[in-house]
Design an enzyme around this catalytic site. Structure first.
Site, PDB file in Angstrom:
ATOM      1  N   GLY A   9       0.857  -1.199   0.000  1.00  0.00           N
ATOM      2  CA  GLY A   9       0.000   0.000   0.000  1.00  0.00           C
ATOM      3  C   GLY A   9       0.883   1.234   0.000  1.00  0.00           C
ATOM      4  O   GLY A   9       0.567   2.254   0.615  1.00  0.00           O
ATOM      5  N   ASP A  13      -2.497   6.702   1.164  1.00  0.00           N
ATOM      6  CA  ASP A  13      -2.569   7.861   2.066  1.00  0.00           C
ATOM      7  C   ASP A  13      -1.820   7.635   3.382  1.00  0.00           C
ATOM      8  O   ASP A  13      -1.051   8.489   3.827  1.00  0.00           O
ATOM      9  CB  ASP A  13      -4.067   8.125   2.340  1.00  0.00           C
ATOM     10  CG  ASP A  13      -4.276   9.216   3.354  1.00  0.00           C
ATOM     11  OD1 ASP A  13      -4.030  10.375   3.007  1.00  0.00           O
ATOM     12  OD2 ASP A  13      -4.655   8.904   4.507  1.00  0.00           O
ATOM     13  N   THR A  15       0.592   5.621   4.117  1.00  0.00           N
ATOM     14  CA  THR A  15       2.043   5.543   3.918  1.00  0.00           C
ATOM     15  C   THR A  15       2.650   6.938   3.860  1.00  0.00           C
ATOM     16  O   THR A  15       3.642   7.230   4.523  1.00  0.00           O
ATOM     17  CB  THR A  15       2.366   4.779   2.617  1.00  0.00           C
ATOM     18  OG1 THR A  15       1.753   3.501   2.702  1.00  0.00           O
ATOM     19  CG2 THR A  15       3.856   4.629   2.419  1.00  0.00           C
ATOM     20  N   ARG A  43       0.563  -1.234  -6.828  1.00  0.00           N
ATOM     21  CA  ARG A  43       0.501  -1.449  -8.283  1.00  0.00           C
ATOM     22  C   ARG A  43       1.069  -0.298  -9.096  1.00  0.00           C
ATOM     23  O   ARG A  43       1.537  -0.499 -10.206  1.00  0.00           O
ATOM     24  CB  ARG A  43      -0.961  -1.709  -8.695  1.00  0.00           C
ATOM     25  CG  ARG A  43      -1.497  -3.024  -8.174  1.00  0.00           C
ATOM     26  CD  ARG A  43      -2.985  -3.073  -8.325  1.00  0.00           C
ATOM     27  NE  ARG A  43      -3.603  -1.893  -7.708  1.00  0.00           N
ATOM     28  CZ  ARG A  43      -4.876  -1.579  -7.778  1.00  0.00           C
ATOM     29  NH1 ARG A  43      -5.701  -2.360  -8.422  1.00  0.00           N
ATOM     30  NH2 ARG A  43      -5.341  -0.492  -7.189  1.00  0.00           N
ATOM     31  N   LYS A 147      -5.697  -1.387  11.060  1.00  0.00           N
ATOM     32  CA  LYS A 147      -7.107  -1.487  11.389  1.00  0.00           C
ATOM     33  C   LYS A 147      -7.929  -1.170  10.152  1.00  0.00           C
ATOM     34  O   LYS A 147      -7.407  -0.461   9.292  1.00  0.00           O
ATOM     35  CB  LYS A 147      -7.442  -0.574  12.562  1.00  0.00           C
ATOM     36  CG  LYS A 147      -7.747   0.898  12.184  1.00  0.00           C
ATOM     37  CD  LYS A 147      -8.252   1.682  13.334  1.00  0.00           C
ATOM     38  CE  LYS A 147      -9.736   1.881  13.282  1.00  0.00           C
ATOM     39  NZ  LYS A 147     -10.175   3.116  12.632  1.00  0.00           N
ATOM     40  N   HIS A 239     -10.038   1.700  19.491  1.00  0.00           N
ATOM     41  CA  HIS A 239      -9.413   2.715  20.341  1.00  0.00           C
ATOM     42  C   HIS A 239     -10.064   2.824  21.725  1.00  0.00           C
ATOM     43  O   HIS A 239      -9.387   2.858  22.755  1.00  0.00           O
ATOM     44  CB  HIS A 239      -9.462   4.090  19.674  1.00  0.00           C
ATOM     45  CG  HIS A 239      -8.967   4.090  18.261  1.00  0.00           C
ATOM     46  ND1 HIS A 239      -7.895   3.333  17.851  1.00  0.00           N
ATOM     47  CD2 HIS A 239      -9.388   4.760  17.154  1.00  0.00           C
ATOM     48  CE1 HIS A 239      -7.687   3.541  16.556  1.00  0.00           C
ATOM     49  NE2 HIS A 239      -8.588   4.386  16.112  1.00  0.00           N
ATOM     50  N   LYS A 329     -18.161  12.311  15.964  1.00  0.00           N
ATOM     51  CA  LYS A 329     -17.582  13.238  14.990  1.00  0.00           C
ATOM     52  C   LYS A 329     -18.352  14.550  15.101  1.00  0.00           C
ATOM     53  O   LYS A 329     -19.502  14.572  15.557  1.00  0.00           O
ATOM     54  CB  LYS A 329     -17.773  12.695  13.564  1.00  0.00           C
ATOM     55  CG  LYS A 329     -17.075  11.372  13.317  1.00  0.00           C
ATOM     56  CD  LYS A 329     -15.707  11.599  12.750  1.00  0.00           C
ATOM     57  CE  LYS A 329     -15.036  10.313  12.376  1.00  0.00           C
ATOM     58  NZ  LYS A 329     -13.588  10.397  12.388  1.00  0.00           N
TER      59      LYS A 329
HETATM   60  N1  LIG Z   1      -5.318   6.771   6.043  1.00  0.00           N
HETATM   61  C1  LIG Z   1      -5.422   6.772   7.348  1.00  0.00           C
HETATM   62  O1  LIG Z   1      -5.341   7.800   8.041  1.00  0.00           O
HETATM   63  C2  LIG Z   1      -5.662   5.497   8.083  1.00  0.00           C
HETATM   64  C3  LIG Z   1      -5.714   4.293   7.400  1.00  0.00           C
HETATM   65  N2  LIG Z   1      -5.874   3.127   8.102  1.00  0.00           N
HETATM   66  C4  LIG Z   1      -5.914   1.845   7.398  1.00  0.00           C
HETATM   67  O2  LIG Z   1      -4.767   1.694   6.592  1.00  0.00           O
HETATM   68  C5  LIG Z   1      -5.084   1.034   5.400  1.00  0.00           C
HETATM   69  C6  LIG Z   1      -4.631   1.871   4.222  1.00  0.00           C
HETATM   70  O3  LIG Z   1      -5.360   3.063   4.220  1.00  0.00           O
HETATM   71  P1  LIG Z   1      -5.066   4.227   3.188  1.00  0.00           P
HETATM   72  O4  LIG Z   1      -3.620   4.431   2.993  1.00  0.00           O
HETATM   73  O5  LIG Z   1      -5.884   5.363   3.635  1.00  0.00           O
HETATM   74  O6  LIG Z   1      -5.683   3.624   1.851  1.00  0.00           O
HETATM   75  P2  LIG Z   1      -5.454   4.118   0.367  1.00  0.00           P
HETATM   76  O7  LIG Z   1      -6.682   3.751  -0.391  1.00  0.00           O
HETATM   77  O8  LIG Z   1      -4.977   5.511   0.304  1.00  0.00           O
HETATM   78  O9  LIG Z   1      -4.256   3.189  -0.140  1.00  0.00           O
HETATM   79  C7  LIG Z   1      -4.435   1.861  -0.508  1.00  0.00           C
HETATM   80  C8  LIG Z   1      -3.130   1.328  -1.049  1.00  0.00           C
HETATM   81  O10 LIG Z   1      -3.302  -0.013  -1.432  1.00  0.00           O
HETATM   82  C9  LIG Z   1      -2.737  -0.183  -2.735  1.00  0.00           C
HETATM   83  N3  LIG Z   1      -3.433  -1.251  -3.430  1.00  0.00           N
HETATM   84  C10 LIG Z   1      -4.739  -1.301  -3.779  1.00  0.00           C
HETATM   85  N4  LIG Z   1      -5.001  -2.446  -4.413  1.00  0.00           N
HETATM   86  C11 LIG Z   1      -3.838  -3.134  -4.470  1.00  0.00           C
HETATM   87  C12 LIG Z   1      -3.460  -4.379  -5.013  1.00  0.00           C
HETATM   88  N5  LIG Z   1      -4.333  -5.181  -5.621  1.00  0.00           N
HETATM   89  N6  LIG Z   1      -2.179  -4.764  -4.897  1.00  0.00           N
HETATM   90  C13 LIG Z   1      -1.261  -3.968  -4.287  1.00  0.00           C
HETATM   91  N7  LIG Z   1      -1.569  -2.786  -3.731  1.00  0.00           N
HETATM   92  C14 LIG Z   1      -2.837  -2.365  -3.844  1.00  0.00           C
HETATM   93  C15 LIG Z   1      -2.927   1.162  -3.402  1.00  0.00           C
HETATM   94  O11 LIG Z   1      -1.967   1.392  -4.400  1.00  0.00           O
HETATM   95  P3  LIG Z   1      -2.124   1.089  -5.944  1.00  0.00           P
HETATM   96  O12 LIG Z   1      -3.433   1.616  -6.384  1.00  0.00           O
HETATM   97  O13 LIG Z   1      -0.937   1.818  -6.514  1.00  0.00           O
HETATM   98  O14 LIG Z   1      -1.991  -0.366  -6.083  1.00  0.00           O
HETATM   99  C16 LIG Z   1      -2.600   2.078  -2.233  1.00  0.00           C
HETATM  100  O15 LIG Z   1      -1.209   2.214  -2.130  1.00  0.00           O
HETATM  101  C17 LIG Z   1      -6.585   0.789   5.423  1.00  0.00           C
HETATM  102  O16 LIG Z   1      -6.822  -0.506   5.866  1.00  0.00           O
HETATM  103  C18 LIG Z   1      -7.104   1.771   6.446  1.00  0.00           C
HETATM  104  O17 LIG Z   1      -8.234   1.269   7.103  1.00  0.00           O
HETATM  105  C19 LIG Z   1      -5.958   3.119   9.470  1.00  0.00           C
HETATM  106  C20 LIG Z   1      -5.912   4.282  10.188  1.00  0.00           C
HETATM  107  C21 LIG Z   1      -5.795   5.562   9.556  1.00  0.00           C
HETATM  108  O1  LIG Z   2      -8.708   5.283  13.523  1.00  0.00           O
HETATM  109  C1  LIG Z   2      -9.253   6.376  13.470  1.00  0.00           C
HETATM  110  O2  LIG Z   2      -8.821   7.339  14.293  1.00  0.00           O
HETATM  111  C2  LIG Z   2      -9.057   8.705  13.984  1.00  0.00           C
HETATM  112  C3  LIG Z   2      -8.790   9.482  15.265  1.00  0.00           C
HETATM  113  O3  LIG Z   2      -7.443   9.353  15.588  1.00  0.00           O
HETATM  114  P1  LIG Z   2      -6.715  10.501  16.428  1.00  0.00           P
HETATM  115  O4  LIG Z   2      -5.354   9.972  16.632  1.00  0.00           O
HETATM  116  O5  LIG Z   2      -6.763  11.738  15.578  1.00  0.00           O
HETATM  117  O6  LIG Z   2      -7.496  10.662  17.676  1.00  0.00           O
HETATM  118  C4  LIG Z   2     -10.460   8.937  13.488  1.00  0.00           C
HETATM  119  O7  LIG Z   2     -10.602  10.267  13.029  1.00  0.00           O
HETATM  120  C5  LIG Z   2     -10.756   8.002  12.343  1.00  0.00           C
HETATM  121  O8  LIG Z   2     -12.118   8.150  11.971  1.00  0.00           O
HETATM  122  C6  LIG Z   2     -10.504   6.566  12.743  1.00  0.00           C
HETATM  123  O9  LIG Z   2     -10.573   5.749  11.589  1.00  0.00           O
END
Ligand SMILES: NC(=O)C1=CN([C@@H]2O[C@H](COP(=O)(O)OP(=O)(O)OC[C@H]3O[C@@H](n4cnc5c(N)ncnc54)[C@H](OP(=O)(O)O)[C@@H]3O)[C@@H](O)[C@H]2O)C=CC1
Ligand SMILES: O=C1O[C@H](COP(=O)(O)O)[C@@H](O)[C@H](O)[C@H]1O
Length: 484
Positions: A9, A13, A15, A43, A147, A239, A329
């Protein structure tokens, strides 16, 4: 031993916003194990340099003032990218070859970080197993899973089975970023490294406990996720129950992954199962005004953006002490706080508290954003007979310690690299957490569902929640922390 962290991934986002900035901070502070390499997998067709460039931009943005170009450039030399699809076995074969080449077949510790959509967690683990990447014959192998871990008890249990078919439990690190927060860890220090709190941390002295995780932000552009998640899956199952466990647990025999997690799990097992009557009377849900107009939200959506509930912990320490949990929220302010509300004095000598109710002692643990702890107690108002007022002893991290609080992901990534699972959830822990949440979700999904109360943005949830609490003879501690 060299370390390699492979992020699945990599173009996503999380990452760019959290993981790479946290790894960079660890590098800047000299905390990363020597020879730590970061390998991205997704990908998108990046070359190594293209991914480095993309990360330079995002890390500069998200690390803010802590971004130092020279230090970053040095760190960026250990960043690599391998394009691939989680569904394609060949891409894992080439990944494996690439990792061997990078590490020079030298014994190395590897962390596989799953930061993809949750539906890929199981398939990614299986692919890692299928091409032998989980084998520990050339150094430890760990897997970190973001998560949400499942959407209910059944799916979490199935995911555990899949993951366990490849990795043993000691290799599995389920992330809950709240455990990476300094103040959450400090709760263990407060309780178990001091002797004055533990003797009164029980039913004999505590009237009730409140755990509030209020967010000022609304769902933003996350409707796609939030509509299927809602507040229980998003915040309570992970949490908030983590905060509950650390508040209520017994002292572990030592600070190590299993003793800590054994005690935490016991708390979840001691939570009184909810009967239908309890589900009706003790759970409460709300939705902020305007949620139905958010993009991609169904016009008749019943998704809760606010929830409150009362739980009982049936053990010697907590019998008869209600735990009130709430989160929402679009609330008044961003605050995560744990309020330990002590009992009233058994007999009041002073008239000023006979004619009106005086607040009893309260310990407020400010998890964020004004990290600290306040002890509230009655004090004599000078030159005013025996009148009194609630005052407080106020500990604030920002006053006591210089420097900014580290991001939760810094601590968690470092622990995963070093093989310390104390701050990660165990298989039985996530399943026990679902066992508390599933009946609530099921109850809310039935015809006899409780109402979804609407609340104005910028309030402490629905007015009815205040009434609900008042009916128990108690008040929510609705106070926004003062930021300095
Ligand atoms: N963003 C956040 O603040 C938070 C996220 N999370 C968890 O982290 C995880 C990732 O979230 P987030 O980064 O926001 O998600 P995104 O949708 O931004 O990223 C998903 C990633 O997965 C990759 N991906 C999708 N399909 C494939 C595939 N078939 N093979 C390989 N890679 C793939 C995408 O890249 P590409 O399209 O290049 O393949 C991309 O890099 C989720 O499970 C989310 O619940 C948890 C807490 C907070
Ligand atoms: O996992 C999550 O947490 C955030 C809240 O995290 P915080 O560190 O800013 O308190 C929450 O906004 C989001 O909806 C949830 O997926």
């Amino acid at each position: 031993m060299p370390h390699t962290i492979v992020i699945f991934g990599a173009s996503g986002d999380l990452t760019k916003r959290k993981l790479v900035p946290a790894l960079y901070q660890l590098h800047r502070k000299g905390r990363l194990p020597e020879e730590t390499r970061v390998v991205g997998f997704s990908r998108t067709e990046f070359s190594h340099d293209q991914w480095r460039e993309a990360l330079t931009e995002s890390t500069e943005k998200f690390a803010g003032k802590k971004f130092e170009r020279e230090t970053w450039d040095e760190f960026a030399k250990s960043i690599y990218y391998h394009p691939g699809d989680i569904g394609n076995r060949d891409d894992f074969v080439t990944l494996s070859e690439f990792l061997d080449e990078l590490e020079g077949k030298v014994e190395s510790e590897r962390v596989y970080y799953l930061s993809t959509a949750p539906r890929f967690y199981g398939p990614a683990a299986e692919m890692l197993g299928a091409v032998g990447l989980s084998m520990e014959n050339n150094g430890p192998r760990r897997i970190v899973i973001e998560k949400p871990f499942g959407t209910d008890g059944e799916s979490a249990s199935k995911l555990n089975d899949v993951v366990h078919s490849v990795f043993n439990e000691q290799q599995v690190y389920r992330i809950d970023h709240y455990l990476g927060k300094e103040t959450v860890q400090n709760l263990m220090i407060l309780r178990f490294a001091n002797s004055i709190f533990e003797p009164i941390w029980n039913r004999n002295y505590i009237d009730h406990v409140q755990i509030t995780v209020a967010e000022e932000v609304d769902i933003g552009s996350r409707a796609g996720y939030y509509e299927t998640s809602g507040i229980i899956r998003d915040m309570f199952q992970n949490h908030i129950l983590q905060l509950l466990m650390i508040t209520a647990m017994e002292a572990p025999i030592r600070y190590a992954a299993d003793p800590v997690r054994d005690e935490k799990v016991k708390v979840l097992h001691a939570v009184r199962p909810m009967t239908e009557e309890m589900l009706t009377a003790d759970t409460f849900r709300g939705q902020y005004d305007g949620y139905l107009n958010e993009k991609d939200v169904a016009s008749d959506s019943q998704t809760a953006t606010f929830a409150a509930m009362k739980l009982w912990i049936d053990n010697w320490r907590w019998q008869g002490v209600p735990f009130y949990l709430r989160s929402g929220k679009a609330m008044s302010c961003r605050t995560t706080q744990i309020v330990i509300q002590f009992r009233e004095p058994p007999h009041m000598l002073f008239d000023s508290c006979k004619t009106r109710r005086c607040e009893s002692n309260r310990l407020v643990i400010q998890v964020q954003p004004a990290e600290g702890i306040q002890m509230h107690f009655q004090t004599k108002v000078p030159d005013a007979g025996m009148r009194m007022r609630q005052t407080d002893l106020d500990f604030r991290y920002d006053r006591e310690f210089h420097g900014v609080m580290p991001e939760a992901y810094e601590r968690l990534l470092l622990d995963a690299l070093e093989g310390d699972a104390s701050l990660f959830a165990r298989a039985d822990e996530v399943e026990a957490a679902w066992a508390i949440c599933d009946p609530i979700l099921n109850h809310w999904a039935t015809k006899s569902q409780p109402p979804v109360y609407t609340y104005e943005r910028g309030f402490w949830g629905p007015m009815e929640s205040t009434e609900w609490m008042r009916e128990t003879g108690r008040e929510w501690f609705d106070t926004c922390p003062v930021l300095q």
